[in-house]
Design a protein around this motif. Sequence first.
Motif, PDB file in Angstrom:
ATOM      1  N   THR A 355      55.254   8.022  33.629  1.00  0.00           N
ATOM      2  CA  THR A 355      54.089   7.560  34.384  1.00  0.00           C
ATOM      3  C   THR A 355      54.459   7.142  35.800  1.00  0.00           C
ATOM      4  N   GLY A 356      55.738   7.268  36.149  1.00  0.00           N
ATOM      5  CA  GLY A 356      56.219   6.770  37.430  1.00  0.00           C
ATOM      6  C   GLY A 356      56.986   5.478  37.276  1.00  0.00           C
ATOM      7  N   GLY A 357      56.849   4.868  36.095  1.00  0.00           N
ATOM      8  CA  GLY A 357      57.565   3.637  35.789  1.00  0.00           C
ATOM      9  C   GLY A 357      58.705   3.892  34.814  1.00  0.00           C
ATOM     10  N   HIS A 358      59.110   2.825  34.129  1.00  0.00           N
ATOM     11  CA  HIS A 358      60.252   2.925  33.224  1.00  0.00           C
ATOM     12  C   HIS A 358      59.965   2.237  31.896  1.00  0.00           C
ATOM     13  N   ALA A 359      60.656   2.720  30.857  1.00  0.00           N
ATOM     14  CA  ALA A 359      60.649   2.076  29.542  1.00  0.00           C
ATOM     15  C   ALA A 359      61.946   1.293  29.413  1.00  0.00           C
ATOM     16  N   PHE A 360      61.846   0.016  29.058  1.00  0.00           N
ATOM     17  CA  PHE A 360      63.007  -0.855  28.977  1.00  0.00           C
ATOM     18  C   PHE A 360      63.390  -1.074  27.517  1.00  0.00           C
ATOM     19  N   ALA A 361      64.679  -1.306  27.293  1.00  0.00           N
ATOM     20  CA  ALA A 361      65.160  -1.465  25.921  1.00  0.00           C
ATOM     21  C   ALA A 361      66.259  -2.516  25.848  1.00  0.00           C
ATOM     22  N   ARG A 362      66.326  -3.169  24.671  1.00  0.00           N
ATOM     23  CA  ARG A 362      67.345  -4.190  24.431  1.00  0.00           C
ATOM     24  C   ARG A 362      68.559  -3.639  23.701  1.00  0.00           C
ATOM     25  N   THR A 363      68.323  -2.572  22.934  1.00  0.00           N
ATOM     26  CA  THR A 363      69.414  -1.996  22.141  1.00  0.00           C
ATOM     27  C   THR A 363      69.575  -0.521  22.468  1.00  0.00           C
ATOM     28  N   LEU A 364      70.743   0.007  22.119  1.00  0.00           N
ATOM     29  CA  LEU A 364      71.002   1.431  22.347  1.00  0.00           C
ATOM     30  C   LEU A 364      70.058   2.286  21.524  1.00  0.00           C
ATOM     31  N   LYS A 365      69.713   1.831  20.314  1.00  0.00           N
ATOM     32  CA  LYS A 365      68.783   2.581  19.458  1.00  0.00           C
ATOM     33  C   LYS A 365      67.425   2.705  20.143  1.00  0.00           C
ATOM     34  N   GLU A 366      66.907   1.590  20.649  1.00  0.00           N
ATOM     35  CA  GLU A 366      65.620   1.638  21.356  1.00  0.00           C
ATOM     36  C   GLU A 366      65.707   2.544  22.575  1.00  0.00           C
ATOM     37  N   HIS A 367      66.821   2.441  23.289  1.00  0.00           N
ATOM     38  CA  HIS A 367      66.993   3.243  24.501  1.00  0.00           C
ATOM     39  C   HIS A 367      67.021   4.731  24.161  1.00  0.00           C
ATOM     40  N   ASN A 368      67.730   5.093  23.100  1.00  0.00           N
ATOM     41  CA  ASN A 368      67.798   6.516  22.724  1.00  0.00           C
ATOM     42  C   ASN A 368      66.420   7.047  22.354  1.00  0.00           C
ATOM     43  N   GLU A 369      65.613   6.215  21.731  1.00  0.00           N
ATOM     44  CA  GLU A 369      64.244   6.631  21.393  1.00  0.00           C
ATOM     45  C   GLU A 369      63.424   6.847  22.671  1.00  0.00           C
ATOM     46  N   ASN A 370      63.604   5.946  23.638  1.00  0.00           N
ATOM     47  CA  ASN A 370      62.911   6.100  24.929  1.00  0.00           C
ATOM     48  C   ASN A 370      63.371   7.348  25.662  1.00  0.00           C
ATOM     49  N   VAL A 371      64.677   7.623  25.595  1.00  0.00           N
ATOM     50  CA  VAL A 371      65.227   8.817  26.242  1.00  0.00           C
ATOM     51  C   VAL A 371      64.657  10.072  25.601  1.00  0.00           C
ATOM     52  N   ALA A 372      64.552  10.057  24.269  1.00  0.00           N
ATOM     53  CA  ALA A 372      64.017  11.219  23.551  1.00  0.00           C
ATOM     54  C   ALA A 372      62.575  11.488  23.976  1.00  0.00           C
ATOM     55  N   ARG A 373      61.791  10.425  24.115  1.00  0.00           N
ATOM     56  CA  ARG A 373      60.405  10.603  24.561  1.00  0.00           C
ATOM     57  C   ARG A 373      60.363  11.165  25.973  1.00  0.00           C
ATOM     58  N   TRP A 374      61.252  10.700  26.848  1.00  0.00           N
ATOM     59  CA  TRP A 374      61.296  11.184  28.222  1.00  0.00           C
ATOM     60  C   TRP A 374      61.713  12.652  28.272  1.00  0.00           C
ATOM     61  N   ARG A 375      62.702  13.021  27.443  1.00  0.00           N
ATOM     62  CA  ARG A 375      63.138  14.429  27.398  1.00  0.00           C
ATOM     63  C   ARG A 375      61.993  15.332  26.948  1.00  0.00           C
ATOM     64  N   LYS A 376      61.200  14.860  26.005  1.00  0.00           N
ATOM     65  CA  LYS A 376      60.058  15.635  25.525  1.00  0.00           C
ATOM     66  C   LYS A 376      59.032  15.841  26.641  1.00  0.00           C
ATOM     67  N   ILE A 377      58.784  14.769  27.396  1.00  0.00           N
ATOM     68  CA  ILE A 377      57.850  14.865  28.535  1.00  0.00           C
ATOM     69  C   ILE A 377      58.372  15.865  29.558  1.00  0.00           C
ATOM     70  N   GLU A 378      59.695  15.790  29.853  1.00  0.00           N
ATOM     71  CA  GLU A 378      60.291  16.735  30.801  1.00  0.00           C
ATOM     72  C   GLU A 378      60.135  18.169  30.339  1.00  0.00           C
ATOM     73  N   ALA A 379      60.361  18.385  29.041  1.00  0.00           N
ATOM     74  CA  ALA A 379      60.261  19.743  28.486  1.00  0.00           C
ATOM     75  C   ALA A 379      58.832  20.263  28.565  1.00  0.00           C
ATOM     76  N   GLU A 380      57.866  19.395  28.257  1.00  0.00           N
ATOM     77  CA  GLU A 380      56.455  19.809  28.324  1.00  0.00           C
ATOM     78  C   GLU A 380      56.037  20.141  29.748  1.00  0.00           C
ATOM     79  N   ARG A 381      56.535  19.361  30.709  1.00  0.00           N
ATOM     80  CA  ARG A 381      56.221  19.638  32.104  1.00  0.00           C
ATOM     81  C   ARG A 381      56.853  20.929  32.574  1.00  0.00           C
ATOM     82  N   GLY A 382      58.035  21.208  32.045  1.00  0.00           N
ATOM     83  CA  GLY A 382      58.733  22.438  32.420  1.00  0.00           C
ATOM     84  C   GLY A 382      58.043  23.676  31.908  1.00  0.00           C
ATOM     85  N   ASN A 383      57.298  23.530  30.810  1.00  0.00           N
ATOM     86  CA  ASN A 383      56.603  24.687  30.217  1.00  0.00           C
ATOM     87  C   ASN A 383      55.234  24.918  30.829  1.00  0.00           C
ATOM     88  N   ASN A 384      54.769  23.961  31.631  1.00  0.00           N
ATOM     89  CA  ASN A 384      53.423  24.091  32.224  1.00  0.00           C
ATOM     90  C   ASN A 384      53.494  24.740  33.613  1.00  0.00           C
TER      91      ASN A 384
END
Length: 384
Positions: A355-384
Motif C-alpha cells: 500500500t506504500g507502507g510497511h508491515a511490522f513484525a516482532r518475530t522472524l515467523k511473523e516477518h516471513n509471513e509478511n514477506v510471503a504476502r509481499w512476494r505474492k503482491i509483487e508476483a500479481e503485479r508482474g502478471n498484470n
Amino acid sequence: MWKHITSTFLSLMVVILAVASGVILLAQNRYKAPGPLTQAMCLRVESGTNMRKVSEELAKRGAVSSDTLFRMGANYSDKSHKLKAGSFLVPEGASMADIVDIVTRGGASSCGTEIVYRIGVTRTQIKVRELDPATNKYIDTVAFVPADGETPADYTQAREQGDARYRIALAEGVTTWQIVEALKAADFLNGEIAEMPPEGMLAPDSYEVRQGDMRVSVLERMQAAQQAILDEAWAGRDEDLPIKTKEEALTLASLIEKETGVAEERPQVASVFVNRLRKGIKLQTDPAVIYGITKGQGILGRGLRQSELRRETPYNTYVIEGLPPGPIANPGRAAIEAAVHPDETDYIFFVADGTGGHAFARTLKEHNENVARWRKIEAERGNN
C-alpha cells in the motif's frame, strides 16, 4: 471703520482656515479609510513608471476612489519618489495609505509569478506559478524537467519580466550531491561551489531566493537550518538511546527517511532500528547498501544483487555492525525527530505491505509471513 474692516477680515480668515482645516481632515480620513476594493488584486508596477500611472491604474480597477487624492497623500507622506517595481498583492478594502505603503515599502514581490525549482530524489523540476489574489493560492501555469532539454515559453517570459520570485524546494531524502548538481544547473543563481557540504547537513525545506543569489550562500542557509533542527532535536532527545552523538542521530534519521515515505511510519521504523541497535542485530537496510554503491550520485535504477549484499563495505548493513559511517541522504525534520523519539515497540522487522507502507513484525515467523504476502503482491503485479 478700519477697525471694523480689520475685525471682519480676521473673522473671514478664521472661517477660511476652519474650512480648510476641515477639508484637510476629511481628506486625511478618506485617505486612511478602508478602500472600495471588494476582492484582493495583484498590482504590477513596471520599472520606470510613476505614481500618476499607478494611481490611474488603481482607480481604473476600483481600488481607490480618487487617483488625485491618492497622489496627494503619497506626496504629503513623502513617498512618491519611493515607488518600487514589482508585483504587489493589494488586499480587499485596503486604504490609500495602505496601498502607498505596499508599493513603496520594497522587498520581494508579494504576488504575481513565482518560479519553483524543486530538487527531488529522482529528478529536478521547474514550475511556473501565478498567485490567484481571490483565493491567495498559486496556480501552476507550466511544469517541466530541465534535463529533458525543452524550455517552455512561459518560463522564459517569466524570467524576462524581472520581478518573478524564486523558490528552491528540497525534497526529503535527496543527497547532497543531487542538491549541489541541481544548484549548479540553476540558471538564476551565480557563483561556483568549491566544496561539497557534508551529507545529511542540508535541510529539506522551501527557500525563497533572489535572482543572482550566490549558490554558496544558498547552501549555507540550508546547512544552518539543518544544524538548528539537529541541535534542537538532540537537546530534547529521549533517554537511553543507543546513539551517542548528534552525528549518529543524523545518520539514523537518514536511514529512516529513505526507508519510508509514509510520515506516520517514521517513529515505527525508528523503533525497529533502535531495537536492533540495542540487541546487536545488523540493521539490514537496503538504502544504505545502495548509497555505498552510488555514493549518493543519482539513483541505482535496479535491484540489489546478491553479490552486493554479501560484499563488505562501510555501508553494507547486512555485513557491518551498527550504523553506517555517516548519513545516506538529507533527512527532514520529522525523520530527525523520529530518530530521537522512536516509538516504544517490540518490532524487529518490517517489509513493504503493498500500500506504500510497511508491515511490522516482532518475530522472524511473523516477518516471513509478511514477506510471503509481499512476494505474492509483487508476483500479481508482474502478471498484470
